[in-house]
Design an enzyme around this catalytic site. Sequence first.
Site, PDB file in Angstrom:
ATOM      1  N   LYS A   1      40.816  28.414  26.788  1.00  0.00           N
ATOM      2  CA  LYS A   1      41.898  28.946  27.622  1.00  0.00           C
ATOM      3  C   LYS A   1      41.414  30.125  28.449  1.00  0.00           C
ATOM      4  O   LYS A   1      41.882  30.328  29.561  1.00  0.00           O
ATOM      5  CB  LYS A   1      43.081  29.349  26.740  1.00  0.00           C
ATOM      6  CG  LYS A   1      43.879  28.138  26.271  1.00  0.00           C
ATOM      7  CD  LYS A   1      45.131  28.525  25.518  1.00  0.00           C
ATOM      8  CE  LYS A   1      44.832  28.786  24.064  1.00  0.00           C
ATOM      9  NZ  LYS A   1      46.027  28.947  23.232  1.00  0.00           N
TER      10      LYS A   1
ATOM     11  N   ARG B   1      36.528  20.600  16.261  1.00  0.00           N
ATOM     12  CA  ARG B   1      37.173  20.690  17.582  1.00  0.00           C
ATOM     13  C   ARG B   1      36.774  19.499  18.425  1.00  0.00           C
ATOM     14  O   ARG B   1      35.698  18.937  18.255  1.00  0.00           O
ATOM     15  CB  ARG B   1      36.670  21.919  18.351  1.00  0.00           C
ATOM     16  CG  ARG B   1      37.010  23.239  17.797  1.00  0.00           C
ATOM     17  CD  ARG B   1      36.355  24.310  18.667  1.00  0.00           C
ATOM     18  NE  ARG B   1      37.183  24.638  19.821  1.00  0.00           N
ATOM     19  CZ  ARG B   1      38.207  25.481  19.771  1.00  0.00           C
ATOM     20  NH1 ARG B   1      38.526  26.055  18.638  1.00  0.00           N
ATOM     21  NH2 ARG B   1      38.923  25.741  20.850  1.00  0.00           N
TER      22      ARG B   1
ATOM     23  N   GLU C   1      48.881  29.546  20.368  1.00  0.00           N
ATOM     24  CA  GLU C   1      49.138  30.884  20.880  1.00  0.00           C
ATOM     25  C   GLU C   1      49.579  30.732  22.333  1.00  0.00           C
ATOM     26  O   GLU C   1      48.884  30.080  23.119  1.00  0.00           O
ATOM     27  CB  GLU C   1      47.878  31.748  20.803  1.00  0.00           C
ATOM     28  CG  GLU C   1      48.153  33.128  21.358  1.00  0.00           C
ATOM     29  CD  GLU C   1      46.967  34.089  21.310  1.00  0.00           C
ATOM     30  OE1 GLU C   1      45.877  33.682  20.877  1.00  0.00           O
ATOM     31  OE2 GLU C   1      47.157  35.240  21.731  1.00  0.00           O
TER      32      GLU C   1
HETATM   33  P1  ATP Z   1      41.069  27.968  23.050  1.00  0.00           P
HETATM   34  O1  ATP Z   1      39.820  28.183  22.263  1.00  0.00           O
HETATM   35  O2  ATP Z   1      41.040  26.838  23.988  1.00  0.00           O
HETATM   36  O3  ATP Z   1      41.571  29.215  23.699  1.00  0.00           O
HETATM   37  P2  ATP Z   1      42.668  28.306  20.727  1.00  0.00           P
HETATM   38  O4  ATP Z   1      42.096  27.722  19.499  1.00  0.00           O
HETATM   39  O5  ATP Z   1      42.595  29.770  20.900  1.00  0.00           O
HETATM   40  O6  ATP Z   1      42.135  27.518  21.975  1.00  0.00           O
HETATM   41  P3  ATP Z   1      45.383  28.012  19.924  1.00  0.00           P
HETATM   42  O7  ATP Z   1      46.581  28.108  20.764  1.00  0.00           O
HETATM   43  O8  ATP Z   1      45.132  29.065  18.919  1.00  0.00           O
HETATM   44  O9  ATP Z   1      44.168  27.891  20.913  1.00  0.00           O
HETATM   45  O10 ATP Z   1      45.296  26.579  19.242  1.00  0.00           O
HETATM   46  C1  ATP Z   1      46.361  25.953  18.583  1.00  0.00           C
HETATM   47  C2  ATP Z   1      45.786  24.938  17.647  1.00  0.00           C
HETATM   48  O11 ATP Z   1      45.021  23.978  18.380  1.00  0.00           O
HETATM   49  C3  ATP Z   1      44.860  25.578  16.633  1.00  0.00           C
HETATM   50  O12 ATP Z   1      45.162  25.069  15.367  1.00  0.00           O
HETATM   51  C4  ATP Z   1      43.497  25.163  17.081  1.00  0.00           C
HETATM   52  O13 ATP Z   1      42.653  25.002  15.981  1.00  0.00           O
HETATM   53  C5  ATP Z   1      43.759  23.834  17.802  1.00  0.00           C
HETATM   54  N1  ATP Z   1      42.744  23.602  18.836  1.00  0.00           N
HETATM   55  C6  ATP Z   1      42.406  24.421  19.847  1.00  0.00           C
HETATM   56  N2  ATP Z   1      41.386  23.914  20.564  1.00  0.00           N
HETATM   57  C7  ATP Z   1      41.073  22.724  19.995  1.00  0.00           C
HETATM   58  C8  ATP Z   1      40.105  21.704  20.259  1.00  0.00           C
HETATM   59  N3  ATP Z   1      39.242  21.812  21.277  1.00  0.00           N
HETATM   60  N4  ATP Z   1      40.076  20.617  19.450  1.00  0.00           N
HETATM   61  C9  ATP Z   1      40.943  20.503  18.439  1.00  0.00           C
HETATM   62  N5  ATP Z   1      41.873  21.415  18.135  1.00  0.00           N
HETATM   63  C10 ATP Z   1      41.951  22.523  18.887  1.00  0.00           C
HETATM   64 MG    MG Z   2      43.482  30.800  18.949  1.00  0.00          MG
END
Ligand code: ATP
Ligand code: MG
Length: 566
Positions: free
Chosen positions: A274, A264, A38
């Site tokens: 984020k 994760r 995102e």
């Molecule tokens: P955050 O929780 O840091 O805001 P998010 O999951 O909202 O991250 P996205 O942009 O939706 O961020 O993530 C893109 C991809 O990266 C998704 O498939 C998510 O599952 C993966 N992802 C995000 N954070 C992690 C992490 N700490 N470890 C592994 N994969 C991750």
């Molecule tokens: Mg997300």
Amino acid sequence: MNTDTPSAPVRTDFVRDIVAADLREGRVDSVLTRFPPEPNGYLHIGHAKSICLNFGIASEFGGRCHLRFDDTNPLKEEQEYIDSIQEDVRWLGFDWGEHLYFASDYFEQLYQWAVSLVRDGKAYVDDLSAEEIRGHRGTLTEPGTASPWRDRSVEENLDLFARMRAGEFPNGARVLRAKIDMASGNINLRDPIMYRIVHATHPRTADAWCIYPSYDFAHGQSDAIEGVTHSICTLEFQDHRPLYDWFIASLPVPSVPHQYEFARLNLTHTVLSKRVLLRLVNEGSVRGWDDPRMPTLSGLRRRGFPAEGVRDFITMVGVARSDSVLEVEMLEHSVRDVLNRSALRRFAVLDPIKVVIDNYPEYLVEEMDVPNNPEDPDAGTRAVPFTRELWIEREDFMEDPPSKFFRLAPGREVRLRSAYFVTCTHVAKDDDGRIVELRCTYDPETRGGSAPDGRRPKATLHWLSASHTAPAEVRLYDHLFTSAYPSAGGRDIFEDLNPESEVVVSGCLVEPSLAEARTGETVQFERLGYFCPDPDSAPGGLVFNRTLGLRDTWAKVQAQGRKDGA
Ligand code: ATP
Ligand code: MG
């Protein structure tokens, strides 16, 4: 993948096992994955795990990986993030070719599918507020209660949904919900929201839309449109999988993707959210998203971490099914491993003290041949000028040394790396008693750093010719958070910020050739650590970031573990 040097060998894991079995048993002809960020912030080291997994699987199994922006919330998303994410994925060494997609490309198709669910009696417009919907949702032990609007006629729903799209209603006035089961044991199936009214300008579709699909409605259908076979995401989506499958089963989608979840990545002394990272940026706790203390990929890059070190780390930690917190020292270990092999050695003096060699000719400049990297003979040598007046590190001298201090002291001989042995003969002080200069003599027989009679000083120091230096500012970095588990026990995360995470040292001196070093070129300042030029660096105002110190605490922990296990 454009890795020029082979990374650590790829290990198998449960996701790769699933992909291999699906190919072997003919459930899929070829594998198609996607990385779906995102664009509401910069990518962090956690995303690197997802990127390496999705792109890695595609390349190992001869498939393809798409970069797809999940740009469904215009309130939080920005072009700056879209650009930085592409730059960071490329930096990490992956390439989506022409397969760059946006969920917003599918808004019209998604809308049409939503309309078809309404027609099938599987979706309805709800006038309850977000808060009321939450109140009706029930709990893990109690079923939810139906909205009074749940049984609207198909005609009324079609009319209202069209008017939602047309912009007749303000934000929050209505939502479109899937009509599934308010008593489901899985809360995600209790009539989840598919569309919200958001009057905001979208970075790509501008003002074409004022209703936006939820993650749950957009994600699986986008996967299906692109022909994604394995939709790999993190564990928090596990409970959403039945909903993912429900939409796929309920719609005339062109393909049937499947979702798989992995754990994760979490690291000690680090926050990977984020939302929190944005707060750090907005509140000025750091120099920006790419601050060298940030766990963002752009921060790690600015800090001087090579992409190969990040990839090696991700390979080393593997892919598991349950969450854990890894020690940040493991990441540092992988990075040091790469830098130890590849970083050129250079001389720099962070806290200089003058050395004058009384018996060295006043106008002589000798070019000393210094190895660029003792770990890599192919890196060759460089000429470092040696003169009568030199700088050494202030902490490499003690007037009154304790028994374990082997470096320079009055009457003691030490080696200057790749140059000569020198002996301190006199300590000059100013009126306040502060040492301003060390007088020494040198042994001309020891040129290059060894003595014909075989004597070996106990210490070897780095040095710079006083007439051949470039001044520099050096920024010493440490963990952004003092606590290994920031905000554990309900503390505000800002209370755990390390006040000494950045220490700026001015008045440092470096080899003049370093004036030409470019960002991303991490070198080893001998005996001090790994450093790289910061983007703030300019001719006449060099700035270096300390990437890492030399000591590898993780390697020590591992060695200790082996000993304990033996
Ligand atoms: P955050 O929780 O840091 O805001 P998010 O999951 O909202 O991250 P996205 O942009 O939706 O961020 O993530 C893109 C991809 O990266 C998704 O498939 C998510 O599952 C993966 N992802 C995000 N954070 C992690 C992490 N700490 N470890 C592994 N994969 C991750
Ligand atoms: Mg997300």
